[in-house]
Scaffold this active site. Sequence first.
Site, PDB file in Angstrom:
ATOM      1  N   ALA A  78     -45.846   4.380  -0.556  1.00  0.00           N
ATOM      2  CA  ALA A  78     -44.843   4.416  -0.086  1.00  0.00           C
ATOM      3  C   ALA A  78     -44.063   3.002  -0.251  1.00  0.00           C
ATOM      4  CB  ALA A  78     -44.708   4.757   1.528  1.00  0.00           C
ATOM      5  N   GLY A  79     -42.758   2.890  -0.996  1.00  0.00           N
ATOM      6  CA  GLY A  79     -42.224   1.556  -0.791  1.00  0.00           C
ATOM      7  C   GLY A  79     -42.128   0.924  -2.361  1.00  0.00           C
ATOM      8  N   GLY A  98     -39.567   5.276   0.497  1.00  0.00           N
ATOM      9  CA  GLY A  98     -38.275   5.422   0.004  1.00  0.00           C
ATOM     10  C   GLY A  98     -37.475   4.167  -0.209  1.00  0.00           C
ATOM     11  N   LYS A 114     -53.411  15.328   2.186  1.00  0.00           N
ATOM     12  CA  LYS A 114     -52.945  13.980   2.636  1.00  0.00           C
ATOM     13  C   LYS A 114     -52.218  14.133   3.920  1.00  0.00           C
ATOM     14  CE  LYS A 114     -49.073  10.826   1.900  1.00  0.00           C
ATOM     15  NZ  LYS A 114     -47.652  10.647   1.194  1.00  0.00           N
ATOM     16  N   ASN A 136     -43.106   8.745  -5.464  1.00  0.00           N
ATOM     17  CA  ASN A 136     -42.113   9.730  -5.431  1.00  0.00           C
ATOM     18  C   ASN A 136     -40.693   9.394  -5.622  1.00  0.00           C
ATOM     19  OD1 ASN A 136     -41.127  13.042  -3.525  1.00  0.00           O
ATOM     20  ND2 ASN A 136     -40.850  12.462  -5.824  1.00  0.00           N
ATOM     21  N   THR A 137     -40.014   8.683  -4.574  1.00  0.00           N
ATOM     22  CA  THR A 137     -38.554   8.346  -4.846  1.00  0.00           C
ATOM     23  C   THR A 137     -38.319   7.255  -6.055  1.00  0.00           C
ATOM     24  OG1 THR A 137     -38.742   8.501  -2.469  1.00  0.00           O
ATOM     25  CG2 THR A 137     -36.904   7.257  -3.561  1.00  0.00           C
TER      26      THR A 137
END
Length: 270
Positions: free
Chosen positions: A199-200, A173, A112, A221-222
């Site tokens: 993301a987001g 995040g 990635k 992830n977050t």
Amino acid sequence: MNALPQTTSPEIPDPLVIAGHTFRSRLLTGTGKFKDLDETRRATEAAGSEIVTFAVRRMNLGQKADEPNLLDALPLDRYTLLPNTAGCHSVEEALRTCRLARELLDGHSLVKLEVIGDQKTLFPDVVTTLDAADALVKDGFDVMVYTTDDPLLARRFEELGCAAVMPLAAPIGSGLGIQNRYTIMEIVENAKIPVIVDAGVGTASDASLAMELGCDGVLMNTAIAHAKDPVLMAHAMKCAIEAGRAAFRAGRIPRKRYASASSPVEGMIA
């Protein structure tokens, strides 16, 4: 060492195919921000993920004998590890990081790519990312590239030979969810390679929406690691991905301004 488990069975219904490798799960998860490797393992299992990304610069794969080893928690016979270039700001750094990952994982080519251009927003530096993607593809890597939600950029990355394009839904995040459905839909409708929202994402409905729009998968992830109960949230995300994908395949009804009776009125007894 086999960095890509053999999950290429033709019996897999509606598979996700990336760089010739077939996967059941469309939920990709990260390994950062968890309190320890045990929580990482339990959340990954609850998510049902097969592809798990990790920062090459931050995670131990055995090069540090006195530190916990990610491979103990996520063995290569169960998971496809996706090395990422988090923390890189130049083509040279990204190349060096991916080559290190290939060495640590005995020839593993799936990576990635992310090249950050701004530390406040963590937006990618797309100009440098284009150059890095070109160099990595020429060096034999299968590149899944993190980028902005720009349909023209997505097309350019596909033309360079990337294995997947990964447009952000919102800043890393932030938990804001998909901020521009139109651009994501444009990318999906024109891409001939997998589109993975990255993301987001903040909660399950964000993940489901991405899949309902036709995305091939979601990486997060977050949203899982920073939830009050990461393992339960991982399970919720798994369910959301599956529901969103099923809804996309089923085909939603058209939106209308007025009501439409659920029961037919023809042939009613007067």
